[in-house]
Scaffold this active site. Structure first.
Site, mmCIF file in Angstrom:
data_model
loop_
_atom_site.group_PDB
_atom_site.id
_atom_site.type_symbol
_atom_site.label_atom_id
_atom_site.label_comp_id
_atom_site.label_asym_id
_atom_site.label_seq_id
_atom_site.Cartn_x
_atom_site.Cartn_y
_atom_site.Cartn_z
ATOM 1 N N CYS A 1 2.795 10.253 -7.588
ATOM 2 C CA CYS A 1 3.780 9.629 -8.474
ATOM 3 C C CYS A 1 3.549 10.002 -9.935
ATOM 4 O O CYS A 1 4.438 9.856 -10.759
ATOM 5 C CB CYS A 1 3.737 8.114 -8.332
ATOM 6 S SG CYS A 1 4.105 7.581 -6.680
ATOM 7 N N GLN B 1 -2.285 2.786 1.883
ATOM 8 C CA GLN B 1 -3.161 3.883 2.329
ATOM 9 C C GLN B 1 -4.095 3.462 3.462
ATOM 10 O O GLN B 1 -4.875 4.282 3.949
ATOM 11 C CB GLN B 1 -3.990 4.417 1.146
ATOM 12 C CG GLN B 1 -3.153 5.036 0.046
ATOM 13 C CD GLN B 1 -2.502 6.372 0.452
ATOM 14 O OE1 GLN B 1 -2.823 6.966 1.487
ATOM 15 N NE2 GLN B 1 -1.577 6.836 -0.373
ATOM 16 N N GLY C 1 6.627 3.596 5.022
ATOM 17 C CA GLY C 1 6.695 4.411 6.235
ATOM 18 C C GLY C 1 6.196 5.838 6.069
ATOM 19 O O GLY C 1 5.578 6.403 6.971
ATOM 20 N N HIS C 2 6.433 6.404 4.873
ATOM 21 C CA HIS C 2 6.185 7.845 4.765
ATOM 22 C C HIS C 2 4.703 8.220 4.695
ATOM 23 O O HIS C 2 4.358 9.390 4.719
ATOM 24 C CB HIS C 2 6.978 8.456 3.597
ATOM 25 C CG HIS C 2 6.485 8.154 2.219
ATOM 26 N ND1 HIS C 2 5.794 9.078 1.469
ATOM 27 C CD2 HIS C 2 6.593 7.061 1.429
ATOM 28 C CE1 HIS C 2 5.522 8.570 0.272
ATOM 29 N NE2 HIS C 2 5.990 7.334 0.228
ATOM 30 N N ASN D 1 -5.618 5.215 -3.158
ATOM 31 C CA ASN D 1 -4.892 6.427 -2.806
ATOM 32 C C ASN D 1 -5.551 7.700 -3.329
ATOM 33 O O ASN D 1 -5.371 8.772 -2.777
ATOM 34 C CB ASN D 1 -3.442 6.341 -3.302
ATOM 35 C CG ASN D 1 -3.327 5.866 -4.722
ATOM 36 O OD1 ASN D 1 -3.883 4.829 -5.090
ATOM 37 N ND2 ASN D 1 -2.613 6.604 -5.547
ATOM 38 N N THR E 1 22.815 -3.669 2.750
ATOM 39 C CA THR E 1 23.014 -3.282 4.149
ATOM 40 C C THR E 1 21.787 -2.533 4.657
ATOM 41 O O THR E 1 21.285 -1.633 3.988
ATOM 42 C CB THR E 1 24.273 -2.390 4.271
ATOM 43 O OG1 THR E 1 25.367 -3.124 3.733
ATOM 44 C CG2 THR E 1 24.555 -2.023 5.714
ATOM 45 N N THR F 1 6.751 0.761 -3.496
ATOM 46 C CA THR F 1 6.903 0.391 -4.907
ATOM 47 C C THR F 1 7.726 -0.893 -4.981
ATOM 48 O O THR F 1 7.372 -1.837 -5.699
ATOM 49 C CB THR F 1 7.585 1.546 -5.682
ATOM 50 O OG1 THR F 1 6.730 2.690 -5.616
ATOM 51 C CG2 THR F 1 7.856 1.172 -7.127
HETATM 52 N N1 PLP Z 1 0.727 2.125 -3.276
HETATM 53 C C1 PLP Z 1 -0.095 3.136 -2.971
HETATM 54 C C2 PLP Z 1 -1.558 2.868 -2.830
HETATM 55 C C3 PLP Z 1 0.401 4.422 -2.788
HETATM 56 O O1 PLP Z 1 -0.423 5.423 -2.492
HETATM 57 C C4 PLP Z 1 1.800 4.637 -2.934
HETATM 58 C C5 PLP Z 1 2.372 5.981 -2.768
HETATM 59 O O2 PLP Z 1 1.983 6.934 -3.365
HETATM 60 C C6 PLP Z 1 2.616 3.544 -3.262
HETATM 61 C C7 PLP Z 1 2.043 2.307 -3.410
HETATM 62 C C8 PLP Z 1 4.088 3.694 -3.444
HETATM 63 O O3 PLP Z 1 4.718 3.997 -2.250
HETATM 64 P P1 PLP Z 1 6.243 4.436 -2.211
HETATM 65 O O4 PLP Z 1 6.241 5.927 -2.408
HETATM 66 O O5 PLP Z 1 6.727 4.072 -0.857
HETATM 67 O O6 PLP Z 1 6.944 3.724 -3.277
#
Ligand code: PLP
Length: 376
Positions: A322, A176, A197-198, A148, A234, A70
């Protein structure tokens, strides 16, 4: 529990946790410190930067660590706008992640003009629409690599070529795509590219932004000299190390990714579409990442389906994690199926290499029974 929501987040790999552990326990120094206990961590951060760079074919100096994608998306848009204050137009698509769409909506309130490109029933983008949308006023084109919600792939190479030819910077949200398909910025010449990363087995709270060496950049977060002044704050050494290790593993496992997840996804998809009446695939059957399926169950509200799946121990979603706590329909499926109820009836299943065939075999009858009970 059967976890089929890998597009929302992924489990942390044991090797990733192991790599991070020293920096959560004994090695807690600050990389910016002058004494060795801290300053030696600079090398650790640079190793991780090189690992992330390698995942996307970039030069390590092109990688800026952020807190999440994000932030990366916001930073890229901000940088492009700051570089050309006179250009007040952006091009994006109607199916981007909320981190792009909601920034664009905020910019519209400040007087910017945004063109939201549509997609067709299969979720595909028409390149001619992009050509038509770009003007002399365009400060940035932001179009994602893989969606996504549906997994549908945009023609990113052609998009990048179009943008270069028209002299407009291109930002690509590759969140993705990384670890699922080959992402190489030498092939797809984006000016900015976002990662997190996640989505590839690192912890949450660490992202990266690739910035092409000739692309303008000004920080979103002002502060110290960290990240060569591109992002103050940091460094979170442990998370950076985790993302680096996860990137290294993602690259190593990429040749096997498709082979591992595609049969699972296909079995799941065929098991649902082939046996449950009034179900329909959202997204192009071929032009998508191998792990994702998005299906509308006509006459069944996503919410009811997800509740019963949860009770059966199955983790799935109706779209972006989200937005899962809002009762809004999927904006992605809505764009693909205007004027229908399909966007309120969607189920997104996204598998990962940690899923097993036996899990898929257990999920299909569970979904059949839940759909039948909700329709009876
Ligand atoms: N962009 C896409 C296509 C995503 O699927 C996501 C996460 O759901 C994001 C951005 C946002 O990632 P983050 O959770 O690291 O902010």
């Amino acid at each position: 529990m059967i976890y089929l929501d890998h597009n929302a987040t992924t489990p942390i790999l044991p090797e990733v946790l192991e790599a991070m552990m020293p920096y959560l326990t004994t090695e807690w120094g600050n990389p910016s410190s002058s004494y060795r206990f801290g300053s030696k961590l600079k090398t650790v951060v640079e190793t991780a930067r090189a690992q992330v760079a390698e995942l996307v074919g970039a030069h390590p100096l092109g990688i800026v660590f952020t807190s999440c994608a994000t932030e990366s998306n916001n930073a890229a848009i901000n940088a492009a706008l700051k570089a050309h204050p006179d250009k007040r137009h952006l091009v994006t698509s109607m199916v981007e992640h909320s981190s792009v769409l909601n920034y664009c909506k905020a910019l519209e309130k400040k007087g910017y003009r945004v063109t939201y490109l549509p997609v067709d029933r299969d979720g595909l983008l028409n390149l001619a629409d992009l050509e038509d949308a770009i003007t002399d006023e365009t400060a940035l084109v932001s179009l994602m690599w893989a969606n996504n919600e549906t997994g549908v792939l945009f023609p990113v190479k052609e998009i990048a070529e179009t943008c270069r030819a028209r002299g407009v910077p291109y930002h690509c949200d590759a969140v993705q795509a990384a670890g699922k398909v080959e992402v190489d910025v030498r092939e797809v010449q984006a000016d900015y590219l976002s990662l997190t990363g996640h989505k590839f087995h690192a912890p949450k709270g660490i992202g990266a932004l690739y910035v092409w060496r000739k692309a303008p950049f000004s920080p979103l977060i002002f502060g110290g000299h960290q990240e060569r002044g591109f992002r103050g704050g940091t460094e979170n050494v442990a998370l950076i190390v985790g993302m680096g290790k996860a990137a290294e593993l993602a690259r190593k496992h990429l040749p096997d990714y498709d082979r591992t997840v595609r049969p699972l996804r296909d079995a799941l998809e065929e098991g649902i579409l082939g046996t449950i009446p009034a179900t329909e695939l959202n997204g192009h059957k071929a032009l998508r990442i191998a792990n994702t399926t998005n299906i509308s169950f006509h006459g069944i509200e996503s919410e009811a389906l997800l509740l019963l799946l949860d009770q059966a121990g199955i983790c799935a979603s109706s779209g972006s994690a989200c937005l899962a706590d809002s009762d809004e329909p999927s904006h992605v499926v809505q764009t693909m199926t205007p004027g229908t109820a399909a966007s309120r009836e969607t189920l997104r299943l996204s598998v990962g290499p940690d899923n097993r065939k036996t899990q898929i075999q257990a999920v299909i009858p569970a979904v059949q029974a839940i759909a039948a009970s909700l329709r009876s």
